[in-house]
Scaffold this motif. Sequence first.
Motif, PDB file in Angstrom:
ATOM      1  N   ARG A 150       0.861  -1.183   0.000  1.00 32.44           N
ATOM      2  CA  ARG A 150       0.000   0.000   0.000  1.00 32.44           C
ATOM      3  C   ARG A 150       0.896   1.230   0.000  1.00 32.44           C
ATOM      4  O   ARG A 150       1.454   1.588   1.030  1.00 32.44           O
ATOM      5  N   ASN A 151       1.038   1.850  -1.133  1.00 34.00           N
ATOM      6  CA  ASN A 151       1.985   2.970  -1.228  1.00 34.00           C
ATOM      7  C   ASN A 151       1.331   4.240  -1.740  1.00 34.00           C
ATOM      8  O   ASN A 151       2.021   5.173  -2.146  1.00 34.00           O
ATOM      9  N   GLN A 177     -17.902  10.031  -5.170  1.00 28.76           N
ATOM     10  CA  GLN A 177     -17.351   9.388  -6.358  1.00 28.76           C
ATOM     11  C   GLN A 177     -15.850   9.143  -6.212  1.00 28.76           C
ATOM     12  O   GLN A 177     -15.337   8.086  -6.589  1.00 28.76           O
ATOM     13  N   VAL A 178     -15.138  10.128  -5.675  1.00 27.79           N
ATOM     14  CA  VAL A 178     -13.694   9.985  -5.489  1.00 27.79           C
ATOM     15  C   VAL A 178     -13.400   8.851  -4.516  1.00 27.79           C
ATOM     16  O   VAL A 178     -12.532   8.003  -4.764  1.00 27.79           O
ATOM     17  N   LEU A 179     -14.114   8.837  -3.398  1.00 33.52           N
ATOM     18  CA  LEU A 179     -13.865   7.795  -2.399  1.00 33.52           C
ATOM     19  C   LEU A 179     -14.236   6.409  -2.928  1.00 33.52           C
ATOM     20  O   LEU A 179     -13.520   5.435  -2.693  1.00 33.52           O
ATOM     21  N   SER A 189     -11.242   1.518  -3.331  1.00 38.19           N
ATOM     22  CA  SER A 189     -11.235   0.141  -3.828  1.00 38.19           C
ATOM     23  C   SER A 189      -9.861  -0.256  -4.365  1.00 38.19           C
ATOM     24  O   SER A 189      -9.624  -1.428  -4.673  1.00 38.19           O
ATOM     25  N   ASN A 190      -8.957   0.697  -4.437  1.00 40.21           N
ATOM     26  CA  ASN A 190      -7.600   0.428  -4.921  1.00 40.21           C
ATOM     27  C   ASN A 190      -6.801  -0.262  -3.813  1.00 40.21           C
ATOM     28  O   ASN A 190      -6.634   0.296  -2.721  1.00 40.21           O
ATOM     29  N   PRO A 191      -6.281  -1.450  -4.047  1.00 43.34           N
ATOM     30  CA  PRO A 191      -5.556  -2.176  -2.987  1.00 43.34           C
ATOM     31  C   PRO A 191      -4.253  -1.497  -2.569  1.00 43.34           C
ATOM     32  O   PRO A 191      -3.683  -1.855  -1.531  1.00 43.34           O
ATOM     33  N   HIS A 192      -3.784  -0.540  -3.354  1.00 41.83           N
ATOM     34  CA  HIS A 192      -2.538   0.139  -3.012  1.00 41.83           C
ATOM     35  C   HIS A 192      -2.753   1.355  -2.101  1.00 41.83           C
ATOM     36  O   HIS A 192      -1.785   1.998  -1.688  1.00 41.83           O
ATOM     37  N   VAL A 193      -4.009   1.695  -1.785  1.00 39.14           N
ATOM     38  CA  VAL A 193      -4.280   2.860  -0.934  1.00 39.14           C
ATOM     39  C   VAL A 193      -3.865   2.564   0.498  1.00 39.14           C
ATOM     40  O   VAL A 193      -4.308   1.587   1.105  1.00 39.14           O
ATOM     41  N   GLN A 251     -13.462   3.341   7.608  1.00 38.68           N
ATOM     42  CA  GLN A 251     -12.941   2.035   7.232  1.00 38.68           C
ATOM     43  C   GLN A 251     -11.503   2.090   6.727  1.00 38.68           C
ATOM     44  O   GLN A 251     -10.944   1.058   6.327  1.00 38.68           O
ATOM     45  N   VAL A 252     -10.886   3.280   6.753  1.00 42.00           N
ATOM     46  CA  VAL A 252      -9.530   3.426   6.217  1.00 42.00           C
ATOM     47  C   VAL A 252      -8.758   4.390   7.121  1.00 42.00           C
ATOM     48  O   VAL A 252      -9.344   5.328   7.670  1.00 42.00           O
TER      49      VAL A 252
END
Length: 373
Positions: A82-83, A130-132, A137-141, A162-163
């Motif tokens: 996650r970068n 929309q942005v969120l 959903s990007n696994p690198h976040v 959740q993040v």
Amino acid sequence: MPQFQRRCSAARTMKKSTQRRPTMTDIAKLTGVSQSTVSLVLNNATGAKFSEATRNKVLKAAHDLGYRLSLREPVSASSDERNLIVYLADEISTSPHPVVNVDGARDAAYASGKMLAVYSTHGNADIEKQVLDATLSNPHVFGVIYATVYTRKVTPPVALSQVPTVLLNCYTGEGGFSSVVPAEVAGGHLATDYLLQAGHRRIGYINGEPWQDASKDRLKGYRTALATADLPFAPEMVRDGDWSSGLGFELTLSLMREPNPPTAIFCANDLTAIGAIEALKQLGLRVPEDVSVLGYDDQEIARHTHPPLSTVVLPNYELGRWAVETLLQEEHNRAAGAPVRHRMVKLDGPLVERASVRVITEAKKPITNIISD
């Protein structure tokens, strides 16, 4: 000894006498250039338009202060790393401040092998969703920096629970996230006390829009400094503005109509101070010989007024950097099984002395009857 050499000597003294980590804000104050310019120089940015003299001055100040910017080579994304840090802001282009917040956040992210992706929603809830939806959903976040253009209480989107998330220039009442905001009460106190130490006792104050947190807190700092000096608060010395130079001009004329007008005017931002300087010139008064003017924010234009404007630094770069560093530290603690304690931190900035404030060394005859009603 030239002024900059004196500053560098002071920097070496400060380095020896304090354990506080030097910041880009300190370098900007020492050199008289903007926080953005300091960032460009220290990051060796290509295509940046500044002189070699400016570059050398910034590098020398950084060396004298003991500043170290530890950059890493870009880290290639892999399927399990996650970068990516999402920087979600309501506004970026409507004010000079958010861009410098982004500079600090980007540098802190890059120094830790992360990349910063910046999104501006214009305060639109649909765009924000929309942005969120697209980014989380990007696994690198890795996490999110949630930022606002002006300091205020917010209700963050539910998805952020959740993040890993840190709030920048905003806060919640529930304390579910760490947040960083400017120390506005301290800044208002610092500015007013500086004028008091210069011998002023009739200090006018032109505020920003009174409903904003920054305006309320800077006014509180102004009043606290007066009380600390055993001076009564004089309501006739205060005007509510709107952060603009135009109203700064009009309200300065209004202050100078007072039977006992101020010998110094503290303006809640630099644009208001520019209007104040122009109003005083129209009245045939000299700044600072007749009336001193002090700004707030340390925008780039403050270096180019006539005279150059003394002002309090709004530590935008350090706010952005702190937000990312806290995001990284909290996630490190989670991974290690350590407790994460959310906190709200207020960062203050230094006062930059230029040439718009006069030290009163003897009794000065009050200015009266400047303008007739």
